[in-house]
Design a protein around this motif. Structure first.
Motif, PDB file in Angstrom:
ATOM      1  N   ILE A 153      -1.002   0.675  -0.146  1.00 21.16           N
ATOM      2  CA  ILE A 153      -2.373   0.704   0.380  1.00 21.16           C
ATOM      3  C   ILE A 153      -2.577   1.913   1.282  1.00 21.16           C
ATOM      4  O   ILE A 153      -3.615   2.574   1.238  1.00 21.16           O
ATOM      5  CB  ILE A 153      -2.679  -0.607   1.117  1.00 21.16           C
ATOM      6  N   ALA A 154      -1.583   2.222   2.087  1.00 24.59           N
ATOM      7  CA  ALA A 154      -1.692   3.371   3.000  1.00 24.59           C
ATOM      8  C   ALA A 154      -1.861   4.685   2.254  1.00 24.59           C
ATOM      9  O   ALA A 154      -2.410   5.651   2.794  1.00 24.59           O
ATOM     10  CB  ALA A 154      -0.452   3.433   3.886  1.00 24.59           C
ATOM     11  N   ALA A 155      -1.428   4.741   0.988  1.00 24.98           N
ATOM     12  CA  ALA A 155      -1.538   5.968   0.197  1.00 24.98           C
ATOM     13  C   ALA A 155      -2.978   6.259  -0.221  1.00 24.98           C
ATOM     14  O   ALA A 155      -3.280   7.359  -0.684  1.00 24.98           O
ATOM     15  CB  ALA A 155      -0.649   5.861  -1.046  1.00 24.98           C
ATOM     16  N   HIS A 156      -3.880   5.278  -0.049  1.00 24.81           N
ATOM     17  CA  HIS A 156      -5.288   5.447  -0.420  1.00 24.81           C
ATOM     18  C   HIS A 156      -6.141   5.364   0.841  1.00 24.81           C
ATOM     19  O   HIS A 156      -6.298   4.290   1.429  1.00 24.81           O
ATOM     20  CB  HIS A 156      -5.723   4.354  -1.404  1.00 24.81           C
ATOM     21  N   SER A 157      -6.696   6.459   1.253  1.00 24.71           N
ATOM     22  CA  SER A 157      -7.490   6.476   2.485  1.00 24.71           C
ATOM     23  C   SER A 157      -8.714   5.572   2.407  1.00 24.71           C
ATOM     24  O   SER A 157      -9.183   5.064   3.430  1.00 24.71           O
ATOM     25  CB  SER A 157      -7.941   7.909   2.795  1.00 24.71           C
TER      26      SER A 157
ATOM     27  N   ALA B 292      -7.269   2.056   3.327  1.00 22.41           N
ATOM     28  CA  ALA B 292      -6.144   2.024   4.263  1.00 22.41           C
ATOM     29  C   ALA B 292      -6.296   0.955   5.334  1.00 22.41           C
ATOM     30  O   ALA B 292      -5.302   0.480   5.898  1.00 22.41           O
ATOM     31  CB  ALA B 292      -5.962   3.391   4.917  1.00 22.41           C
ATOM     32  N   ASP B 293      -7.554   0.560   5.607  1.00 23.53           N
ATOM     33  CA  ASP B 293      -7.779  -0.451   6.645  1.00 23.53           C
ATOM     34  C   ASP B 293      -7.902  -1.859   6.075  1.00 23.53           C
ATOM     35  O   ASP B 293      -8.262  -2.793   6.800  1.00 23.53           O
ATOM     36  CB  ASP B 293      -9.046  -0.112   7.442  1.00 23.53           C
TER      37      ASP B 293
ATOM     38  N   ALA C 196      -8.575   0.666  -5.160  1.00 26.78           N
ATOM     39  CA  ALA C 196      -8.886   1.963  -4.546  1.00 26.78           C
ATOM     40  C   ALA C 196      -9.878   2.760  -5.391  1.00 26.78           C
ATOM     41  O   ALA C 196     -10.806   3.382  -4.858  1.00 26.78           O
ATOM     42  CB  ALA C 196      -7.608   2.766  -4.347  1.00 26.78           C
TER      43      ALA C 196
ATOM     44  N   GLU D 163       2.172  -2.474   1.954  1.00 31.35           N
ATOM     45  CA  GLU D 163       1.752  -1.548   3.019  1.00 31.35           C
ATOM     46  C   GLU D 163       1.769  -0.082   2.594  1.00 31.35           C
ATOM     47  O   GLU D 163       0.773   0.630   2.764  1.00 31.35           O
ATOM     48  CB  GLU D 163       2.598  -1.767   4.268  1.00 31.35           C
TER      49      GLU D 163
END
Length: 359
Positions: free
Chosen positions: A52-56, A59-60, A28, A49
């Protein structure tokens, strides 16, 4: 094979001592800093999940579930036989299948080397892989290899390491003609054992295109006397660990000195910008990431205990090298040099025969 091609990195997210948190944070940070690269994370999907979702910024990113993890104590042969469901094996498979252009792993070094050799194979003409290390110097960075893949190395293998190291440095820095030296106990031609003197002779005679500077000593590494320093894995690993320990000791002494008194603390506050820059330069994490040269693909081994900053360094290196693949250059140069060596040896043998007949 152009610098503009899209790059995808396969990330073994589970193998490091610090766990997947440091790996995800490191990726990230690299993306936040401007790295434009796609990522495929391999590991426990349920664990990855939320991280990774915590970093915009990432996130994809794609996540591929891997049931198991290669531990630091696993034997390479065990992983080759029973590790096909691990995050490490799956990440290397993505490179082998063309889905990624490089792999980054903080995992077990021996296992990663074995998996890479098994799945990717070796560059034609290269007998053994070598691991690189980047050494900070006044001139920038020096590449040292091997730093751990081979306890011993033959003269021919040292020659191959030199060719790979030269191509690696050129790919990493775009330097047109990197300088190369063989690590020895002295710079004089008569110093060292027969093996290293033979390797030096081959490089001088059979590879005139290389900027080979002869022998260098241990203190020449940090001086940046040459761009590439070649040695066996035993000597290289001892030198690397010694340098890392010295850097951490220096950092500890500086901290103790600058926080020992109120005057020292005030001085440290005034010097804060310069001290941060110095810390960044001597921190081993700044140059984290050893590349497995010799295998048919770009495999970057991050230090097992790397923090997010160290992972970021390894990821950036992998992305940079993926844009400038150099395996074909290595294969071509190794063949040319070994063919020249053979012709030189045959010519010398013919001359000896003629001289003997004349007597």
């Amino acid at each position: 094979m152009t610098e503009e091609r899209d790059v995808t990195l396969a990330i073994d997210a589970m193998g490091g001592d610090a766990g997947p948190q440091a790996v995800v944070d490191g990726v990230a940070h690299a993306v936040k800093g401007g790295l434009k690269t796609r990522f495929i994370f391999f590991g426990d999907k349920a664990e990855l999940e939320p991280l990774i979702a915590a970093h915009s910024h990432i996130a994809d990113a794609e996540i591929r579930h891997a049931e198991n993890v290669v531990s630091m104590t696993d034997k390479p042969m065990h992983v080759l036989r029973r590790g096909h469901d691990t995050s490490m094996w799956a990440a290397v498979s993505a490179l082998d299948g063309g889905e990624a252009q490089a792999v980054v792993s903080c995992g077990n070094t021996g296992a990663l080397m074995a998996v890479a050799r098994k799945q990717l194979g070796m560059i034609e003409g290269v007998e053994r892989p070598a691991i690189t290390a980047l050494w900070p110097t006044p001139r920038g960075r020096t590449v040292v290899l091997d730093v751990g893949a081979n306890v011993e190395a033959t003269g021919d293998q040292l020659v191959q390491f030199a060719i790979m190291g030269e191509a690696f440095f050129r790919a990493l820095t775009k330097a047109p003609k990197p300088t190369v030296g063989l690590l020895n106990v002295g710079a004089e031609d008569l110093k060292g054992h027969d093996l290293i003197r033979t390797a030096a002779r081959v490089l001088r005679e059979a590879d005139p295109d290389m900027a080979f500077k002869g022998f260098v000593e241990g203190n020449d590494i940090s001086k940046g006397t040459v761009d590439v320093v070649v040695t066996d894995g035993f000597t290289g690993n001892v030198a690397l660990k010694t340098a890392e320990g010295a850097a951490r000791l220096l950092g500890q002494w500086m901290k103790e000195t600058l926080t020992g008194t109120w005057n020292a603390k005030l001085g440290a506050l005034l010097m804060a910008p310069g001290l941060r820059k110095l810390k960044a330069r001597i921190d081993p994490s700044s140059n984290n990431g050893g590349v497995f040269l010799g295998v048919n693909g770009i495999v970057v081994k991050s230090h097992g205990g790397a923090d997010a900053r160290g992972v970021e360094s390894a990821v950036k290196m992998a992305a940079s090298l993926a844009k400038r693949p150099f395996g074909d250059e290595v294969a071509s140069t190794v063949k040319t040099v070994m063919d020249r060596r053979q012709r030189i040896a045959e010519t010398a043998a013919d001359d000896d025969t003629i001289k003997a007949a004349a007597v």
